[in-house]
Design a protein around this motif. Structure first.
Motif, short mmCIF file in Angstrom:
data_model
loop_
_atom_site.label_atom_id
_atom_site.label_comp_id
_atom_site.label_asym_id
_atom_site.label_seq_id
_atom_site.Cartn_x
_atom_site.Cartn_y
_atom_site.Cartn_z
N VAL A 1 0.82 -1.22 0.00
CA VAL A 1 0.00 0.00 0.00
C VAL A 1 0.85 1.27 0.00
CG1 VAL A 1 -1.87 -1.18 1.22
CG2 VAL A 1 -0.22 0.17 2.52
N THR A 2 2.16 1.12 0.15
CA THR A 2 3.03 2.30 0.27
C THR A 2 2.89 3.24 -0.92
OG1 THR A 2 4.65 1.12 1.63
CG2 THR A 2 5.42 3.07 0.49
N CYS A 3 2.77 2.68 -2.11
CA CYS A 3 2.69 3.52 -3.30
C CYS A 3 1.41 4.36 -3.34
CB CYS A 3 2.80 2.67 -4.56
SG CYS A 3 1.49 1.42 -4.73
N ASP A 4 0.42 3.99 -2.54
CA ASP A 4 -0.84 4.74 -2.50
C ASP A 4 -0.89 5.74 -1.34
OD1 ASP A 4 -1.95 3.41 -4.72
OD2 ASP A 4 -2.51 1.71 -3.45
N LEU A 5 0.19 5.82 -0.56
CA LEU A 5 0.25 6.74 0.57
C LEU A 5 0.97 8.03 0.18
CD1 LEU A 5 1.27 4.21 3.40
CD2 LEU A 5 -1.02 5.12 2.95
N ASN A 6 0.63 9.11 0.87
CA ASN A 6 1.35 10.37 0.68
C ASN A 6 1.46 11.11 2.01
OD1 ASN A 6 -1.04 12.11 1.07
ND2 ASN A 6 -1.71 11.30 -0.91
N ALA B 1 -1.20 0.90 20.56
CA ALA B 1 -0.02 0.85 21.42
C ALA B 1 0.32 -0.57 21.86
CB ALA B 1 -0.25 1.72 22.66
N LEU B 2 -0.50 -1.53 21.47
CA LEU B 2 -0.31 -2.92 21.88
C LEU B 2 0.46 -3.75 20.85
CD1 LEU B 2 -3.95 -3.56 23.12
CD2 LEU B 2 -1.93 -3.58 24.59
N GLU B 3 0.83 -3.15 19.74
CA GLU B 3 1.31 -3.96 18.61
C GLU B 3 2.67 -4.62 18.81
OE1 GLU B 3 -0.94 -4.60 16.30
OE2 GLU B 3 -2.16 -3.28 17.53
N HIS B 4 2.77 -5.80 18.26
CA HIS B 4 4.04 -6.51 18.09
C HIS B 4 4.89 -5.70 17.11
CE1 HIS B 4 6.76 -9.70 16.63
NE2 HIS B 4 6.42 -10.42 17.69
N HIS B 5 6.20 -5.82 17.23
CA HIS B 5 7.09 -5.09 16.32
C HIS B 5 6.74 -5.34 14.85
CE1 HIS B 5 10.40 -5.13 19.66
NE2 HIS B 5 9.40 -4.30 19.94
N ALA B 6 6.25 -6.54 14.56
CA ALA B 6 5.92 -6.90 13.18
C ALA B 6 4.76 -6.08 12.63
CB ALA B 6 5.59 -8.39 13.08
N ASN B 7 3.97 -5.47 13.52
CA ASN B 7 2.88 -4.60 13.07
C ASN B 7 3.17 -3.14 13.38
OD1 ASN B 7 0.46 -4.41 11.65
ND2 ASN B 7 -0.82 -4.59 13.48
N ILE B 8 4.45 -2.85 13.61
CA ILE B 8 4.91 -1.46 13.80
C ILE B 8 5.94 -1.11 12.75
CG2 ILE B 8 6.07 0.17 15.33
CD1 ILE B 8 5.07 -1.45 17.72
N VAL B 9 7.01 -1.91 12.70
CA VAL B 9 8.15 -1.57 11.85
C VAL B 9 7.80 -1.51 10.36
CG1 VAL B 9 10.52 -2.18 11.23
CG2 VAL B 9 9.72 -2.51 13.58
N PRO B 10 7.00 -2.44 9.81
CA PRO B 10 6.64 -2.31 8.39
C PRO B 10 5.90 -1.00 8.09
CG PRO B 10 6.16 -4.52 9.17
CD PRO B 10 6.48 -3.70 10.38
N TRP B 11 5.09 -0.53 9.04
CA TRP B 11 4.37 0.72 8.84
C TRP B 11 5.30 1.92 8.98
CZ3 TRP B 11 0.43 -0.38 6.27
CH2 TRP B 11 -0.31 -1.54 6.51
N GLN B 12 6.32 1.79 9.82
CA GLN B 12 7.34 2.84 9.88
C GLN B 12 8.08 2.96 8.55
OE1 GLN B 12 9.69 1.56 13.25
NE2 GLN B 12 8.49 2.76 14.71
N GLN B 13 8.38 1.81 7.96
CA GLN B 13 9.02 1.82 6.65
C GLN B 13 8.12 2.47 5.59
OE1 GLN B 13 12.33 1.11 7.57
NE2 GLN B 13 12.38 0.03 5.62
#
Length: 405
Positions: free
Chosen positions: A103-108, A117-129
């Motif tokens: 979905v990154t290409c559709d974000l701006n 605030a409960l998320e595992h790193h796997a549901n944080i770091v990809p969104w940071q990227q």
């Protein structure tokens, strides 16, 4: 409950000893144990049917392909979705990366990615990227002091911020909280947000009906649901899946290749390049078969009874601090003893044959929110027993005495 007691014998690893003590396995949140039928299915594939899938007309390949695709249908039925909406991945982590990357290409820079605030790193770091590459901003749905998601505040954020993506765990891996994701999904749909649910912890305990939840994406890992490691799934509504950009490329996912360009097949093949984890898929099929033979209501009631028993025993120990939602929980208890380090207690417990998790559980931001360094975590499954809890509590009390001097 006698039927439940008999199921324990299906899990060979539970019969061994650790440090000369019978193994008490209380770490199913990290990985569940595997029934013998899963182990046998994997062994049977390599012993009798080893062949690649989708690539041969000979009997071994056709048989392997048929079984491999049948498991996709099994899982789809288990989730109440269409099989073409189920993608095999290496785990929930890869599934989340596929979505975030896709979905990154559709974000701006005007877009918001909303996570809890409960998320595992796997549901944080990809969104940071995704945010770094697109300029989008990340916002956090808050928790209270006990570590429970503030639902009114979360819904207000969805309504006010109108996020492009709302990503949330179905159940916390650290605290066991069951989040009311149906409410979050409903609110997110009203603002046209893409809804992503991490079901890694919830799949085994809650048996989610994805048609009812109506989320856009849902992910899970086989190894947390009696299946083998190295395998996960990505569910996505068919149009949403096909709208994602390609994550990895290679054979099998190709429609046509020339030296100048390539075109890709539709989902699920679009996201399954190369030779897949065939034995893992077949093993997961055996796990699903195993679960389908069990009454989910009976299992759930038993797990909740076991959870309450363990929780009450822990709460009776002076100095024990328990975090998270103890009313809506999959059977996971995160706790500390006074200000003693969780690592020290975990090491002592291991000498008694008790296997549990200590640390930040790949949720460093959550642990920081709680103002602690980490916790001890008991994560239960239906193959645990009341005797397991009694042995654990006795060992914990002995460990506390040793630490307290």
């Amino acid at each position: 409950m006698n039927i439940i007691a008999e199921l324990r014998h299906d899990f060979p690893v539970l019969s061994q000893s650790i440090e000369g003590q019978p193994l008490i396995y209380l770490d199913s949140g990290a990985t569940s144990q595997k029934p013998q039928c899963v182990i046998d299915e994997i062994n049977d594939f390599y012993s009798k049917n080893n062949s690649n899938v989708h690539r041969g007309l000979h009997s071994l390949s056709e048989n392997a392909t048929s079984k491999y695709e049948y498991v996709r249908t099994q899982l789809a039925k288990f989730l109440s979705v269409n099989s073409k909406e189920v993608v095999w991945t290496s785990g929930a982590t890869e599934s989340l990366n596929i979505i975030a990357s896709g979905v990154t290409c559709d974000l701006n820079s005007q877009d918001i990615i909303l996570i809890s605030a409960l998320e595992h790193h796997a549901n944080i770091v990809p969104w940071q990227q995704a945010a770094q590459e697109s300029g989008a901003k990340i916002a956090i749905m808050p928790i209270n002091k006990q570590g429970i998601l503030d639902i009114p505040a979360a819904i207000a954020m969805i309504e006010d911020l109108k996020p492009k993506v709302m990503a949330c765990t179905h159940a916390s891996n650290t605290l066991g909280n069951i989040n009311p994701i149906a409410k979050l999904i409903d609110a997110a749909k009203k603002v046209n947000a893409i809804t992503v649910i991490d079901g890694a912890q919830a799949f085994l305990h809650l048996r989610p009906n994805l048609s009812q939840l109506d989320c856009d994406f849902y992910v899970g890992s086989a190894h947390k649901a009696l299946g083998p490691t190295g395998l996960g799934f990505l569910y996505g509504k068919f149009d949403k899946l096909n709208a994602l950009s390609v994550f990895k490329t290679g054979g099998e996912m190709i429609d046509k290749v020339t030296y100048e360009s390539s075109s890709y097949r539709e989902a699920p093949a679009k996201f399954e390049p190369g030779t897949p984890n065939i034995s893992g898929v077949l093993g997961f099929g055996a796990a699903i078969n195993y679960l389908n033979k069990l009454d989910p209501i009976v299992l759930h009631q038993y797990e909740q009874t076991l959870y309450s028993y363990c929780l009450n025993q822990l709460q009776a120990i002076d100095g024990i601090i328990i975090y998270g939602d103890t009313q809506n929980n999959i059977g996971t208890i995160s706790f500390n003893y006074r200000d003693e380090h969780h690592y020290d207690i975990a090491m002592l417990l291991n000498s008694y044959g008790i296997a549990l998790r200590s640390g930040h559980h790949c949720t460093q931001p959550l642990i920081a929110e709680l103002g602690i360094q980490g916790t001890l975590r008991v994560s239960l499954a239906f193959y645990n027993s009341h005797n397991d809890i009694d042995t654990f509590i006795t060992a914990l009390k002995s460990s506390i005495k040793l630490i307290a001097g």
